[in-house]
Design an enzyme around this catalytic site. Structure first.
Site, mmCIF file in Angstrom:
data_model
loop_
_atom_site.group_PDB
_atom_site.id
_atom_site.type_symbol
_atom_site.label_atom_id
_atom_site.label_comp_id
_atom_site.label_asym_id
_atom_site.label_seq_id
_atom_site.Cartn_x
_atom_site.Cartn_y
_atom_site.Cartn_z
ATOM 1 C CE LYS A 24 -3.592 2.122 2.847
ATOM 2 N NZ LYS A 24 -4.535 1.915 3.954
ATOM 3 C CD GLU A 56 9.309 -6.086 7.302
ATOM 4 O OE1 GLU A 56 9.076 -4.943 6.834
ATOM 5 O OE2 GLU A 56 9.001 -6.438 8.448
ATOM 6 N N GLY A 65 -5.004 -2.210 5.132
ATOM 7 C CA GLY A 65 -4.190 -3.334 4.651
ATOM 8 C C GLY A 65 -4.859 -4.674 4.893
ATOM 9 N NE ARG A 66 -6.636 -4.406 11.065
ATOM 10 C CZ ARG A 66 -6.034 -3.239 11.199
ATOM 11 N NH1 ARG A 66 -4.906 -2.987 10.564
ATOM 12 N NH2 ARG A 66 -6.563 -2.291 11.957
ATOM 13 C CD GLU A 105 -2.069 -5.086 11.882
ATOM 14 O OE1 GLU A 105 -0.943 -5.578 12.009
ATOM 15 O OE2 GLU A 105 -2.550 -4.778 10.788
ATOM 16 C CG HIS A 130 -4.839 -36.458 15.739
ATOM 17 N ND1 HIS A 130 -5.021 -37.762 16.138
ATOM 18 C CD2 HIS A 130 -5.848 -36.186 14.868
ATOM 19 C CE1 HIS A 130 -6.072 -38.269 15.521
ATOM 20 N NE2 HIS A 130 -6.597 -37.332 14.748
ATOM 21 C CE LYS A 184 5.331 -1.355 9.382
ATOM 22 N NZ LYS A 184 4.478 -0.794 8.342
HETATM 23 C C1 G6Q Z 1 -2.603 -4.094 7.944
HETATM 24 C C2 G6Q Z 1 -1.377 -3.492 8.415
HETATM 25 C C3 G6Q Z 1 -0.117 -4.147 7.911
HETATM 26 C C4 G6Q Z 1 0.276 -3.769 6.491
HETATM 27 C C5 G6Q Z 1 1.706 -4.220 6.228
HETATM 28 C C6 G6Q Z 1 2.151 -3.962 4.813
HETATM 29 O O1 G6Q Z 1 -3.697 -3.650 8.166
HETATM 30 O O2 G6Q Z 1 -1.398 -2.149 8.192
HETATM 31 O O3 G6Q Z 1 -0.166 -5.547 8.000
HETATM 32 O O4 G6Q Z 1 -0.603 -4.344 5.581
HETATM 33 O O5 G6Q Z 1 2.575 -3.558 7.128
HETATM 34 O O6 G6Q Z 1 2.048 -2.621 4.492
HETATM 35 P P1 G6Q Z 1 2.219 -2.139 3.025
HETATM 36 O O7 G6Q Z 1 1.124 -2.701 2.198
HETATM 37 O O8 G6Q Z 1 2.182 -0.633 3.064
HETATM 38 O O9 G6Q Z 1 3.561 -2.658 2.548
#
Ligand code: G6Q
Length: 545
Positions: free
Chosen positions: A209, A215, A270-271, A356, A387, A509
């Protein structure tokens, strides 16, 4: 303006507390004995999903009181505000409109006075056109070879949803396309996911996003270097990289042509972004038509959530029942137990979705909450979990409410059709055993030696919901995901927390950036952390050299 009354000061809360005290000793055995049709009555159905919530420690009065609490906390206006596009994510001053992404009715949805639907549909059309090209072998790599492997690079919300849905819908996916996901900045992940691939036949989707996530950017840079080492021309990037992002300037800076970018918007969390262009790897795997069926399933559940009275509203019921145990029975966790190997990543997906969103301790007025908020979400598919950890569910000292999710129809593969009865027998039997247990007398009646009786006795009274659909299809998956998304929303409204921000992710972060500079520094840095952190940094520095 006087402060909004706190949740625990509401008369509806006090009433629930008194009711919980009265009901604490009630057993599911008694509740079922008192009402022979309880197992048919405390059920409801929507969008192809049947919910049986009868095996919960509640009565009609409980539900009435929980619904009254939901009303007192303004759940109905809160639902309307979300669908309308109000800036309900107030700490980031954003609307929350994942529901618009799958608004298949295309009724206008306004953000700052502008209808967002044309933009959404335009991106979906571009995704579909691109997908058709790739799947038809018409999107060629730099050397003229068709694309055989798709690697999605993203993390968190830009990874977990596509991974989960890709796994869930494997049965519908093109088997001639390899689809992989790289999320972890541990170089081992990139290594393992790409070591058998040919760069000339590989397409990377860089999904972020913000397009600044450490990462993802590191993995993307490694992917680009790997690709260019083989293809020897920066022009190859245009054939082997596409981006999914809200940040065009960052995408361009990375070297990806904006023509190869699929956009989304800051009002998609994001989620909650699976239905946006973040779903591109899923569309590539299952094709545009099936992807639209997935969106149809989401949309059906959205409508159900927005339009159905609380007493028959699946997300509201799951939300209220979860709150009942979380706040009145001291339950700390909630298990998601899909009886579907295809749903193996479903618990992990909603671990993020739920934790989250509602893992917050500040109410909307900025005060420390005086009540429990989001539970720990965890789980694994059945029957494997049986199990492994079910022992604790059955006989441990903790109360762990659980959702059992299954499908009534067998797998289409004739070789395995006969497995399904055994599979579903386990699902049903587990909910029965958890609810009703086994008394000492029942154990004795099996001629068990007296010394073993306490060990073989099951208290029962362990609550479960059961969710059943006919089969796992794009539509039923979409409806199921939306059901859990809205459950989280319901609970967030009741707990009075902002479910759509994630400030808790930021601190780590920022600190990681600082530590990275210290690990990378050529000269021994003057470390000013605590003694533990300093020592760990020195040890890691030694390993890196
Ligand atoms: C989700 C969070 C988080 C995010 C990641 C990746 O709701 O905000 O999991 O999606 O940190 O972020 P980017 O899409 O900006 O790389």
């Amino acid at each position: 303006m006087p402060d909004k009354p706190r949740l625990t000061d509401l008369p509806e809360w006090t009433a629930l507390q008194a009711h919980a005290n009265a009901l604490r000793s009630a057993s599911l055995r008694d509740l079922f004995a008192r009402d022979p049709v309880r197992g048919e009555r405390l059920t409801t159905e929507a969008c192809g999903w049947y919910l049986d919530y009868s095996k919960n420690r509640l009565t009609d009065d409980t539900l009435r009181l929980l619904v009254a609490l939901a009303q007192a906390q303004g759940l109905a206006p809160a639902i309307a505000a979300m669908f309308r596009g109000d800036a309900i994510n107030a700490t980031e001053n954003r609307a929350v409109l994942h529901t618009a992404l799958r608004n298949r009715a295309t009724t206008p949805v306004l953000v700052d006075g502008k209808d967002v639907m044309p933009g959404i549909n335009q991106v979906l059309d571009r995704m579909a056109a691109f997908t058709r090209q790739v799947r038809a072998g018409a999107w060629l790599g730099y050397t003229g070879k068709p694309i055989r492997a798709i690697v999605n690079i993203g993390i968190g919300g830009s990874d977990l949803g596509p991974v989960m849905a890709y796994e869930a819908l494997r049965l519908y996916s093109a088997r001639n396309l390899i689809v992989r996901f790289v999320s972890n900045v541990d170089g081992a992940h990139f290594h393992e996911q790409t070591q058998d691939l040919d760069p000339a036949e590989t397409l990377f989707i860089v999904a972020s996003k913000t397009f600044t996530t450490q990462e993802t950017m590191l993995n993307a840079a490694t992917a680009r270097a790997w690709c260019l080492r083989a293809l020897q021309d920066p022009a190859a990037v245009a054939r082997h990289f596409v981006a999914v992002s809200t940040a065009e300037a960052e995408v361009v800076k990375f070297g990806i042509d904006p023509a190869n970018m699929f956009g989304f918007w800051d009002w998609v969390g994001g989620r909650y972004s699976l239905c946006s262009a973040i779903g591109l790897p899923v569309m590539l795997a299952i094709g545009p038509e099936r992807f639209l069926e997935l969106l149809d399933g989401f949309h059906a559940m959205d409508r159900h959530f927005a339009e159905t009275p609380f007493e028959r509203n699946l997300p509201v019921l799951l939300g209220l029942i979860g709150l009942w145990y979380n706040n009145f029975f001291g339950a700390e966790t909630h298990a998601l137990l899909p009886y579907s190997q295809y749903l193996s990543r479903f618990p992990a997906y909603f671990q993020q979705g739920d934790m989250e969103s509602n893992g917050k301790s500040t109410d909307k007025q900025g005060r420390r909450v005086a009540w429990q908020t989001g539970p720990v979400i965890w789980g694994e598919p059945g029957t494997n979990g049986q199990h492994a950890f079910y022992q604790l569910l059955h006989q441990g000292t903790k109360l762990i409410p659980a959702d059992f999710i299954g499908f009534t129809q067998p797998h289409a593969d004739p070789r395995v059709r006969s497995h399904h009865a055994a599979f579903m027998a386990n699902l049903v039997a587990q909910t029965e055993a958890l609810a009703f247990g086994k008394t000492a007398d029942e154990v004795r009646a099996e001629k068990t030696p007296e010394a073993l009786v306490p060990f073989k006795t099951f208290e029962g009274n362990r609550p479960t919901n059961t969710l059943l659909a006919e089969s796992l299809t794009p539509f039923s998956l979409g409806a199921l995901i939306a059901l859990y998304e809205h459950k989280i929303f319901v609970q967030g409204v009741l707990w009075d927390v902002y479910s759509f921000d994630q400030w808790g992710v930021q601190l780590g972060k920022v600190l990681a950036g600082k530590v990275l500079a210290e690990l990378d520094a050529k000269a021994e840095p003057a470390l000013k952390h605590d003694s533990s952190t300093n020592a760990l940094i020195r040890r890691c520095r030694a390993g890196l050299r």
